[in-house]
Design an enzyme around this catalytic site. Structure first.
Site, short mmCIF file in Angstrom:
data_model
loop_
_atom_site.label_atom_id
_atom_site.label_comp_id
_atom_site.label_asym_id
_atom_site.label_seq_id
_atom_site.Cartn_x
_atom_site.Cartn_y
_atom_site.Cartn_z
N GLU A 52 30.14 44.17 35.52
CA GLU A 52 30.23 44.66 36.91
C GLU A 52 29.98 46.16 37.00
OE1 GLU A 52 30.99 43.33 40.00
OE2 GLU A 52 31.66 41.29 39.59
N TYR A 326 39.25 43.39 45.72
CA TYR A 326 37.81 43.31 45.94
C TYR A 326 37.12 42.32 45.00
CZ TYR A 326 33.09 45.00 47.05
OH TYR A 326 31.78 45.08 47.42
N ARG A 327 36.21 42.78 44.13
CA ARG A 327 35.41 41.85 43.31
C ARG A 327 36.11 41.43 42.02
NH1 ARG A 327 29.77 41.74 44.32
NH2 ARG A 327 29.51 40.98 42.19
N ILE A 330 40.58 38.28 40.15
CA ILE A 330 40.91 37.28 39.13
C ILE A 330 41.12 38.02 37.81
CG2 ILE A 330 40.14 35.19 37.94
CD1 ILE A 330 40.53 34.82 41.02
N LEU A 331 40.20 38.90 37.50
CA LEU A 331 40.33 39.71 36.28
C LEU A 331 41.65 40.49 36.28
CD1 LEU A 331 39.29 41.37 33.81
CD2 LEU A 331 38.07 42.82 35.43
N LYS A 500 18.77 64.05 47.61
CA LYS A 500 18.50 64.96 48.73
C LYS A 500 17.06 65.42 48.53
CE LYS A 500 19.65 69.13 51.08
NZ LYS A 500 19.63 70.53 50.73
N GLY A 561 19.83 79.76 53.31
CA GLY A 561 20.43 80.96 52.75
C GLY A 561 20.47 82.13 53.71
N ALA A 587 21.85 73.90 55.90
CA ALA A 587 21.18 75.19 55.80
C ALA A 587 21.36 76.07 57.04
CB ALA A 587 19.69 75.04 55.53
N GLY A 588 21.70 77.30 56.79
CA GLY A 588 21.73 78.31 57.86
C GLY A 588 23.11 78.60 58.40
P1 FAD Z 1 43.66 35.75 48.18
O1 FAD Z 1 43.29 34.88 47.05
O2 FAD Z 1 42.72 35.83 49.32
O3 FAD Z 1 45.08 35.26 48.67
C1 FAD Z 1 45.71 35.79 49.81
C2 FAD Z 1 46.57 34.69 50.37
O4 FAD Z 1 47.42 35.24 51.37
C3 FAD Z 1 45.78 33.58 51.03
O5 FAD Z 1 46.14 32.35 50.46
C4 FAD Z 1 46.18 33.65 52.50
O6 FAD Z 1 46.28 32.37 53.10
C5 FAD Z 1 47.54 34.31 52.41
N1 FAD Z 1 47.91 35.04 53.63
C6 FAD Z 1 47.16 35.97 54.28
N2 FAD Z 1 47.82 36.45 55.35
C7 FAD Z 1 49.01 35.78 55.39
C8 FAD Z 1 50.12 35.83 56.26
N3 FAD Z 1 50.14 36.65 57.33
N4 FAD Z 1 51.16 35.02 56.01
C9 FAD Z 1 51.16 34.17 54.95
N5 FAD Z 1 50.13 34.09 54.08
C10 FAD Z 1 49.07 34.88 54.29
N6 FAD Z 1 37.18 38.31 41.08
C11 FAD Z 1 37.05 38.32 39.74
O7 FAD Z 1 37.84 38.92 39.04
N7 FAD Z 1 35.99 37.69 39.16
C12 FAD Z 1 35.06 37.02 39.87
O8 FAD Z 1 34.13 36.45 39.32
C13 FAD Z 1 35.18 37.00 41.28
N8 FAD Z 1 34.26 36.37 42.03
C14 FAD Z 1 34.41 36.33 43.38
C15 FAD Z 1 33.48 35.63 44.15
C16 FAD Z 1 33.66 35.52 45.52
C17 FAD Z 1 32.65 34.78 46.34
C18 FAD Z 1 34.79 36.10 46.13
C19 FAD Z 1 35.02 35.93 47.61
C20 FAD Z 1 35.71 36.81 45.38
C21 FAD Z 1 35.52 36.95 44.01
N9 FAD Z 1 36.41 37.66 43.21
C22 FAD Z 1 36.29 37.67 41.86
C23 FAD Z 1 37.47 38.47 43.82
C24 FAD Z 1 38.80 37.75 43.78
O9 FAD Z 1 38.62 36.42 44.18
C25 FAD Z 1 39.81 38.43 44.68
O10 FAD Z 1 39.88 39.80 44.40
C26 FAD Z 1 41.20 37.84 44.47
O11 FAD Z 1 41.15 36.45 44.54
C27 FAD Z 1 42.19 38.39 45.47
O12 FAD Z 1 43.39 37.68 45.31
P2 FAD Z 1 44.56 37.81 46.37
O13 FAD Z 1 45.67 36.98 45.88
O14 FAD Z 1 44.81 39.24 46.64
O15 FAD Z 1 43.94 37.24 47.72
N1 GLY Z 2 33.04 39.53 40.94
C1 GLY Z 2 32.05 38.73 41.53
C2 GLY Z 2 32.04 38.73 42.99
O1 GLY Z 2 32.90 39.29 43.62
O2 GLY Z 2 31.14 38.19 43.56
#
Ligand code: FAD
Ligand code: GLY
Length: 659
Positions: A52, A326-327, A330-331, A500, A561, A587-588
């Site tokens: 990544e 964000y991305r 899971i990691l 730039k 300048g 600039a300026g």
């Molecule tokens: P979520 O898994 O979104 O869980 C949040 C939970 O909170 C949900 O179940 C929701 O229902 C609940 N919730 C929200 N608001 C409320 C509320 N008000 N009351 C009660 N419950 C609520 N990460 C990696 O490390 N490797 C990857 O390969 C990877 N690939 C990805 C591919 C895609 C397409 C996407 C979308 C994400 C990917 N990610 C990856 C990122 C990763 O999935 C997320 O960063 C991670 O799952 C976030 O986990 P979380 O528990 O914070 O959020």
């Molecule tokens: N880490 C892969 C993705 O967020 O798509």
């Protein structure tokens, strides 16, 4: 120790925290609206800090630490539950198509902790048969791997339940009730729920409950299956290409992902999204075109403006934040679980948490005096609702976005003309700027004042804006822009494609060549650069540049300048009125009053070098410019009173007592 903890959110982050807290003896309840809708269910499960290309140092450490925990962490979950998590340290291969990409990727970071190996075309195709003929080589990241994220979340949930964590499904938290600076309870669809301590782990939905800058970034995915006629798994490692990845699971399914779309919570798969994925995947590994498609889905990554998670303490002592992964959520699950559980149950704060504190996005509601005494404290942090604040009022603002990258500060500076490197460092620091422009040619030739520049600034915090100063023709500028991109990469900014653009044939007046600038911009945009062209304040040229796809326009206020101030004001005003890209006045500008005036007019940002470097006290002037940019922006947002031809009394005349 805090015994009674409620976690809002049952994605991988909430589950990992519940698991770790329970192991430390806490009473834990997880509230979740809907387990299946989270990003954790939608993800690909790659454990891929190297592939990544994570460039932020603290983030890379966090990711590496988490990856190192994965084997033991999943082993324990599997042991307690008897369920398989699909953890597979299979390594990730990152094939490259073009020669141009190849030359940059030679600079891919490799370290002892996490080595990366370059494989040339022949070797990579032996290593992974079936790759496209167009692949010219690639990187092998042996430490990266994958986990089956759906199996993992299932196992974690089962494991946490086995340990005694209570799960309340279908519970939506509607508000976090606060009283005297503490969380007093959670208002839910089932009524008030109370605990000693609360954790917010609601992923992309975090800012429905608290004003923190987490936004959804949609990703579309699909799954194919290896036909039964193929006995052995054809792919045994993840393929990670440009905007595409292919993740083979041991159960013969193959995940293909993912789009990255800024469309809010818009649901569903789209033909364009799926078409891109199929095109990208079959280009990389052509045999996929004959595999059966099993499923399409989408999910919402929790994105923050700086793409780093928000971890640790909040404004309430009994509320902890764990969102914005964000991305890489899971990691990051094992390390997040560990650090957050240590913090809550043992009050142990890992030093790494400091880099992920929510306050990095906050505007301090400090008085000017505080700002002057502690310049470093005043970060006009922002998110979708950036606030510029005075001691009494807060005005919502949008962030400065250039080529999709968000910046807190609207003042950019340079490195030239300072009396010493040390003075430059202090000035850059007190300007609070996040973008510093650097003359590529001068750094390359080690011109006076440009030696040691690479080491002088912290390029993990400052975004480099390589400039083509000294180039007289479009061709020269294009060549130097390419060098600049390599320079930024060498300094660790792998994804920096900013330039730039300066094409200045005339050494006396130093006026930019409009035709050469347009030609060079067109070419550089085609090569994938984010082009920030320096131009005379010519509204037609600004429009043409915007049409060819430049990321900003940077009209000059007066000759470089000269410190003459806003000589081209009327034209800059027309540019601002018409531009759909950020207008950076460059600039300026000689004095803070001029900087403030440009911002009052609605300029999006300023680039100021000479007025700071040539001041008698450059660090103090840098600070003055910072405050001027903030004041001007605040005034622009506040809206100036209309000018009137005649005097108008300050106190109303109605209701006065007449003698
Ligand atoms: P979520 O898994 O979104 O869980 C949040 C939970 O909170 C949900 O179940 C929701 O229902 C609940 N919730 C929200 N608001 C409320 C509320 N008000 N009351 C009660 N419950 C609520 N990460 C990696 O490390 N490797 C990857 O390969 C990877 N690939 C990805 C591919 C895609 C397409 C996407 C979308 C994400 C990917 N990610 C990856 C990122 C990763 O999935 C997320 O960063 C991670 O799952 C976030 O986990 P979380 O528990 O914070 O959020
Ligand atoms: N880490 C892969 C993705 O967020 O798509």
């Amino acid at each position: 120790m805090t015994r009674d903890v409620v976690i809002i959110g049952g994605g991988v982050i909430g589950l990992a925290i519940a698991w770790e807290l329970k192991l430390r003896g806490a009473d834990v309840t997880v509230l979740c609206r809907d387990f299946a809708t989270g990003a954790s269910h939608a993800a690909a499960g790659m454990l891929a800090p190297d592939a990544e290309n994570i460039s932020n140092g603290a983030m890379l450490s966090l990711c590496w630490r988490s990856r190192a925990l994965y084997g033991e962490w999943t082993r324990k979950v599997e042991e307690i539950t008897g369920l398989n998590t699909g953890y597979w340290p299979c390594g990730i291969l990152s094939p490259i198509f073009s020669q141009q990409e190849q030359s940059y990727t030679y600079l891919s970071p490799s370290s002892r902790e996490s080595p990366a190996f370059w494989l040339d075309a022949e070797v990579i195709k032996q290593y992974q048969p079936g790759l496209s003929e167009d692949v010219v080589g690639g990187w092998w990241y042996p430490e990266d791997g994958q986990v089956d994220n759906q199996a993992l979340t299932q196992a974690l949930r089962t494991g946490a339940m086995t340990l005694g964590v209570e799960f309340k499904d279908g519970v939506k938290v509607e508000a976090i009730a606060q009283h005297q600076g503490k969380v007093a309870g959670l208002q839910t669809n089932l009524g008030l729920i109370q605990a000693d301590h609360y954790v917010l782990a609601t992923g992309a939905w975090a800012n429905e409950l608290l004003p923190i800058p987490v936004q959804p970034r949609k990703g579309q995915m699909l799954r194919v299956r290896v036909p039964e006629s193929i006995a052995e798994l054809p792919l045994t490692r993840v393929l990670f290409g440009q905007n595409i990845y292919i993740v083979p699971r041991r159960d013969r399914s193959i995940i293909i992902g993912a789009t990255s779309e800024n469309v809010g919570f818009t649901p569903h798969n789209t033909p364009a999204g799926i078409q891109n994925l199929l095109q990208g995947a079959t280009r990389l590994y052509p045999a996929l075109q004959n595999y059966n498609i099993e499923e399409f889905w989408w999910g919402f990554r929790p994105a923050t403006p700086d793409e780093l998670p928000i971890l640790g303490a909040s404004h309430c002592p009994n509320l902890t934040l764990a969102t914005g992964h964000y991305r890489n959520g899971i990691l990051l699950a094992p390390i997040t679980g560990k650090l957050i559980a240590d913090l809550i149950s043992e009050e142990k704060t890992d030093p790494l948490l400091a880099d992920f504190h929510y306050s990095r996005f906050q505007v301090q509601s400090s008085t000017t005096t505080q700002m002057l005494t502690h310049p470093a404290n005043f970060t006009n942090g922002h998110h979708n609702h950036l606030s510029l604040s005075t001691s009494e009022e807060t005005i919502p603002d949008s962030q400065l976005i250039i080529a999709g990258k968000a910046f807190k500060s609207r003042l950019m500076t340079g490195t030239g003309k300072y009396r010493s490197i040390e003075e430059m460092q202090r000035s850059v620091a007190s300007s609070g700027c996040q973008i510093v422009t650097v003359a590529v040619r001068r750094v390359q030739t080690k011109a006076p004042g440009h030696e040691g520049l690479a080491e002088a600034l912290d390029w993990q915090k400052i975004w480099m804006l390589p400039n083509t100063a000294g180039c007289q023709t479009a061709e020269e500028a294009i060549r130097v822009a390419r060098l600049g991109r390599e320079m930024a990469k060498l300094l660790g900014q792998e994804d920096n494609n900013f330039v730039k653009l300066e094409v200045i044939p005339d050494p006396k007046y130093l006026l930019p060549d409009p035709i050469g600038t347009l030609q060079a911009a067109e070419q550089l945009v085609k090569e994938g650069f984010a082009v920030l062209p320096y131009i005379n304040a010519d509204p037609m040229l600004a429009k043409r540049l915007e049409e060819v796809g430049t990321a900003t326009v940077m009209p000059l206020a007066a000759p470089i300048g000269s410190g003459q101030g806003l000589k081209t004001l009327a034209n800059i005003q027309i540019i601002i009125e018409n531009a759909k890209v950020p207008v950076v006045v460059d600039a300026g500008i000689g004095a803070p009053s001029e900087a403030a005036q440009a911002m009052e007019l609605g300029a999006d940002a300023l680039l100021i070098n000479s007025a700071i470097a040539l001041a008698q006290n450059p660090p103090a002037m840098a600070q003055a410019m910072k405050l001027a940019a903030i004041a001007g922006r605040l005034a622009y947002l506040a809206g100036r009173m209309p000018m009137k031809e005649y005097a108008s009394p300050s106190s109303p005349l109605t209701g006065t007592i007449s003698a």
